[in-house]
Design a protein around this motif. Structure first.
Motif, PDB file in Angstrom:
ATOM      1  N   ALA A   1       7.747 -10.007  27.282  1.00 21.18           N
ATOM      2  CA  ALA A   1       7.217 -10.598  26.049  1.00 21.18           C
ATOM      3  C   ALA A   1       8.337 -11.162  25.196  1.00 21.18           C
ATOM      4  N   ARG A   2       9.506 -10.683  25.447  1.00 23.14           N
ATOM      5  CA  ARG A   2      10.616 -11.134  24.611  1.00 23.14           C
ATOM      6  C   ARG A   2      11.273 -12.404  25.167  1.00 23.14           C
ATOM      7  N   LEU A   3      10.799 -12.832  26.310  1.00 23.46           N
ATOM      8  CA  LEU A   3      11.351 -14.064  26.889  1.00 23.46           C
ATOM      9  C   LEU A   3      11.224 -15.223  25.920  1.00 23.46           C
ATOM     10  N   PRO A   4      12.274 -15.975  25.762  1.00 27.50           N
ATOM     11  CA  PRO A   4      12.169 -17.151  24.883  1.00 27.50           C
ATOM     12  C   PRO A   4      11.434 -18.259  25.630  1.00 27.50           C
ATOM     13  N   ASP A   5      10.868 -19.169  24.931  1.00 27.13           N
ATOM     14  CA  ASP A   5      10.236 -20.342  25.547  1.00 27.13           C
ATOM     15  C   ASP A   5       9.150 -19.977  26.558  1.00 27.13           C
TER      16      ASP A   5
END
Lengths: 203, 203, 203, 203
Positions: free
Chosen positions: B147-151
DNA sequence: CATGAATGAGTATTCATTCAT
DNA sequence: AATGAATGAATACTCATTCAT
């Protein structure tokens, strides 16, 4: 049977017809691109088209060739520079250039690609695929550790085809959820990570 | 104006026409798919088609809807299972299933997709994109670190569109340079590596 | 592909088209007989022609068949009578009848024959040649001494072909140097003399 | 307006075009004989044809004239000899010569005649009919008893026209039921018998 | 004289759509 | 509800003829 253009004037006419073809597809779509409309746009009689093209299909083939040649002419001279860059920068640089090319002349080429994408005959991707493969090869030669990547053939094919489609698809979007630059960045990062991981995994 | 089919029999007729449409496109290609041919295959008079469809385009729209619904019906029930798998396994499982679906009934759906790919109206990818987005969302919910992945938005869009095109493209290839399984594996690995790297990079 | 006419109305339309074909050839000539003109004369849309005929050529074929059938239908019932006559009377009787037939409806058939004479496909003389051969055979059976004539095959072929051409040719003449009746008489006498002499020469 | 060719070279060009016309009709048929093809075969530009001929029709007319002149040039010098022969021999001699003429140069003339037979304008039989009439007249002068034949005009017309058609027809046949020689013999005998009988019947 | 580039009216044919039965 | 006969606008392609060079 279509004649070979013998005079200078004839050569120009051929160019005019091809250009009219691009304009017509851009304006009216592939379906509505009739020989008459092309002739009208070219400022010629219908018959003149058939002086130089055997049939309508041949015009599309010529258009495809023309477009592919332009892309190749754009990419090839940049290969020496591109292979010296980092992956991310290289991909971005290439993609940004392609965008400019596709958007030139009222997005003439973009619209052509979009229209002919489904058409195996009209859209022959070959020359561009080859120059991209070449770029990739040269890149690997400049970054020898990449040569050890497994499945290089599969992945390069995958990468190239996916990129082409993604680019066309995004440029065609009316209201894209994100910018083309973001797309390019994402693509570049994905490739970069893939390479990093795979190399790290090598013995 | 085509009436709304109210009776059971009418519903069946509509289905018959849609199926005839798929058969016709598969057999003769999009260009040669005429209302008459569809009617012939469906065992109906031409006129009857217009009892249920406003025009030819509407048949293609219905076919697209039918196909997309089938894909969705195939994917959605698998979501709970898929989200519990590793990325690589999940992707492969999904892609293999899709291949089977596209190849059913003499590659009816594959041929339809291939034929309509360039056609924005006839090929509306929406429902499938939505279910894939849903799958991805659920996957993230089950793997909170993602969930913390950017983009995430960009990358999921990129991934989904690229995958669809790559899959169709490869299945259409007469003499593919590598197997479909290899393609699926490559795709899966690329995604997996991307996620791993990005998560590792997080603070 | 042209449909088989299934309804009564359709059958009538086919007849209408064939008749329009004859009228058109008679009025404007073979060259100027276009599908549009035929349709106009028939009081139909161009498309309707293609409901029943695969192409323009097929109309001419049907016209030829129609015409030949009419000649056969005219000649065959007269065979019993003709074979009982003297040669001269028989030939004259036949030829006079043919003239009437060819001149019916503003010389519709005459003009058709004239126009298609050179065209092996459009003008297939077969059925008429067969009925004339039949007549000749029956004639010989009724006049047994003729059976001993040498070269009967050659001479009957020669006679029949020559007669057809001569008749058409003469009927086409604007200002004939002599009457059709004279021509018929001459033809009859020539045949008669030939038979007499040959039989006399037999042992 | 096409100029009159005044120079030697121009005359040769006209001949070249006419010959190209024959070659083209022989090779491709009347329908496919276009001005462009004629020009190609003649090794000229299309425009050049119009220097010498007002239109395409004029080429055919010239071809017809050329061909007819050739037949006349072949027949006329033989008249003195022919009139001294017996009828049968004379006819056979003539017909055999004609066959050779028609078959020269890959049946160039035969194919031309066949193709233009139905075309009153392109195929003007006049000059040949005249020389044959002349031959017949001379023949009668050498055989004075024939002068008393009744209906000489009718019969000669009949004979000449029938012969021409029969000859062309037979030469065009792919699988003739009998040889050309047999045909010639039959024709000759028929004429001969006719004359014998008619003269015998004279008071 | 010679050319070939340009023309455009004309042709056969297709096919989505309508409508009387 | 069902049909299939009728339609005609649209399309690709041809080719005799013209004319600037």
């Amino acid at each position: 049977m279509a004649r070979k253009p013998m005079q200078q004037r004839a050569k120009a006419t051929v160019e005019t017809i091809i250009e009219a073809g691009f304009i017509c597809v851009a304006r009216h779509g592939l379906q509505a691109t009739t020989t008459r409309r092309i002739a009208d746009i070219a400022g010629l009689g219908v018959g003149s088209i058939y002086e130089y093209f055997d049939n309508k299909e041949a015009i599309f083939t010529a258009m495809n060739r023309h477009f592919m040649a332009e892309v190749v002419a754009f990419v090839r001279p940049q290969i020496p520079e591109l292979v010296r860059m980092e992956i991310v920068a290289s991909v971005r640089c290439l993609i940004d250039g392609i965008e400019v090319l596709l958007r030139r002349n009222d997005e003439r080429y973009l619209k052509f690609v979009r229209a002919t994408l489904g058409n195996r005959e009209a859209f022959d991707f070959g020359p561009v695929r080859d120059v991209l493969m070449d770029l990739l090869l040269q890149y690997v030669l400049h970054h020898p550790q990449m040569a050890r990547l497994p499945d290089l053939a599969v992945m390069s094919h995958l990468l190239i085809h996916a990129s082409v489609f993604i680019v066309v698809q995004h440029l065609s979007e009316e209201n894209p959820a994100f910018s083309f630059a973001e797309l390019g960045a994402g693509l570049a990062r994905m490739v970069s990570h893939y390479v990093t991981m795979e190399i790290a995994a090598l013995p």
